[in-house]
Scaffold this motif. Structure first.
Motif, short mmCIF file in Angstrom:
data_model
loop_
_atom_site.label_atom_id
_atom_site.label_comp_id
_atom_site.label_asym_id
_atom_site.label_seq_id
_atom_site.Cartn_x
_atom_site.Cartn_y
_atom_site.Cartn_z
N ASP A 28 0.82 -1.22 0.00
CA ASP A 28 0.00 0.00 0.00
C ASP A 28 0.85 1.27 0.00
O ASP A 28 0.34 2.37 -0.17
CB ASP A 28 -0.92 0.04 1.23
N VAL A 29 2.15 1.12 0.21
CA VAL A 29 3.05 2.25 0.32
C VAL A 29 4.04 2.22 -0.84
O VAL A 29 4.58 1.17 -1.16
CB VAL A 29 3.81 2.22 1.67
N THR A 30 4.26 3.37 -1.46
CA THR A 30 5.17 3.46 -2.60
C THR A 30 6.52 4.00 -2.14
O THR A 30 6.58 5.02 -1.46
CB THR A 30 4.60 4.38 -3.69
N GLY A 31 7.57 3.33 -2.52
CA GLY A 31 8.92 3.77 -2.20
C GLY A 31 9.46 4.71 -3.26
O GLY A 31 8.95 4.78 -4.39
N PHE A 32 10.50 5.44 -2.92
CA PHE A 32 11.16 6.33 -3.87
C PHE A 32 12.59 6.56 -3.44
O PHE A 32 12.99 6.28 -2.32
CB PHE A 32 10.41 7.67 -3.97
N LYS A 33 13.40 7.09 -4.36
CA LYS A 33 14.75 7.54 -4.08
C LYS A 33 14.82 9.00 -4.47
O LYS A 33 14.01 9.48 -5.26
CB LYS A 33 15.79 6.76 -4.90
N GLY A 34 15.80 9.71 -3.95
CA GLY A 34 15.89 11.11 -4.30
C GLY A 34 17.25 11.71 -4.06
O GLY A 34 18.12 11.12 -3.41
N PHE A 35 17.42 12.90 -4.62
CA PHE A 35 18.60 13.74 -4.42
C PHE A 35 18.13 15.16 -4.19
O PHE A 35 17.07 15.56 -4.68
CB PHE A 35 19.51 13.74 -5.67
N VAL A 36 18.93 15.93 -3.47
CA VAL A 36 18.64 17.35 -3.24
C VAL A 36 19.88 18.15 -3.61
O VAL A 36 20.99 17.81 -3.20
CB VAL A 36 18.26 17.62 -1.77
N TYR A 37 19.66 19.20 -4.41
CA TYR A 37 20.73 20.16 -4.74
C TYR A 37 20.21 21.53 -4.31
O TYR A 37 19.13 21.94 -4.72
CB TYR A 37 21.05 20.13 -6.23
N GLU A 38 21.00 22.22 -3.48
CA GLU A 38 20.54 23.48 -2.92
C GLU A 38 21.59 24.57 -3.10
O GLU A 38 22.78 24.34 -2.92
CB GLU A 38 20.23 23.30 -1.43
N THR A 39 21.12 25.76 -3.48
CA THR A 39 21.95 26.95 -3.56
C THR A 39 21.37 27.99 -2.59
O THR A 39 20.38 27.73 -1.92
CB THR A 39 21.98 27.53 -4.99
N ASP A 40 21.97 29.17 -2.56
CA ASP A 40 21.43 30.24 -1.72
C ASP A 40 20.04 30.66 -2.19
O ASP A 40 19.22 31.09 -1.39
CB ASP A 40 22.35 31.46 -1.73
#
Length: 128
Positions: A28-40
């Motif tokens: 019932d739950v969907t998994g995922f992967k991710g990345f975050v890129y952050e600047t000012d």
């Protein structure tokens, strides 16, 4: 004041019935992967959804979603981008794709180049 009730001369606090929590099944739950890129100025959160809700086996859908956050504006402004065709166009510096980022004061050329670097990273990971 608490909701109280008197029974045979004794005062009690009325209790609210609680709803039983129903457990979810893994499917019932969907998994995922991710990345975050952050600047000012900006934050890019990219996710890819697992096929069949499972992520342990490494089976993922072909499309990604990028949550774009403009941190220059309070409250922050968020948008979701999910066009693989457009991502590839920006990565390849296609003028038609890039012009959408340069409209108004959304981004300057340096910001676009930073986003392109993030897209190049995603391509190295096999996500584009």
């Amino acid at each position: 004041m608490e909701d109280r009730i008197q029974i045979n001369g004794e005062w009690y606090v009325r209790e609210q019935p609680t709803q039983e929590i129903k457990p979810l099944k893994r499917e019932d739950v969907t998994g995922f992967k991710g990345f975050v890129y952050e600047t000012d100025k900006f934050c890019y959160e990219v996710t890819i959804i697992a096929k069949d809700g499972l992520f342990e086996e490494g089976e993922y859908h072909d499309n990604i979603d990028i949550k774009f956050t403009d941190k220059r504006i309070k409250p922050w402004v968020e948008d979701h981008w999910d066009s693989m065709f457009w991502f590839k166009g920006v990565l390849e510096n296609n003028p038609e794709s890039v012009k959408e980022l340069l409209i108004g004061d959304r981004m300057d050329r340096e910001d676009v180049d930073g986003f392109r670097s993030f897209l190049a990273f995603l391509k190295q990971q096999g996500w584009l």
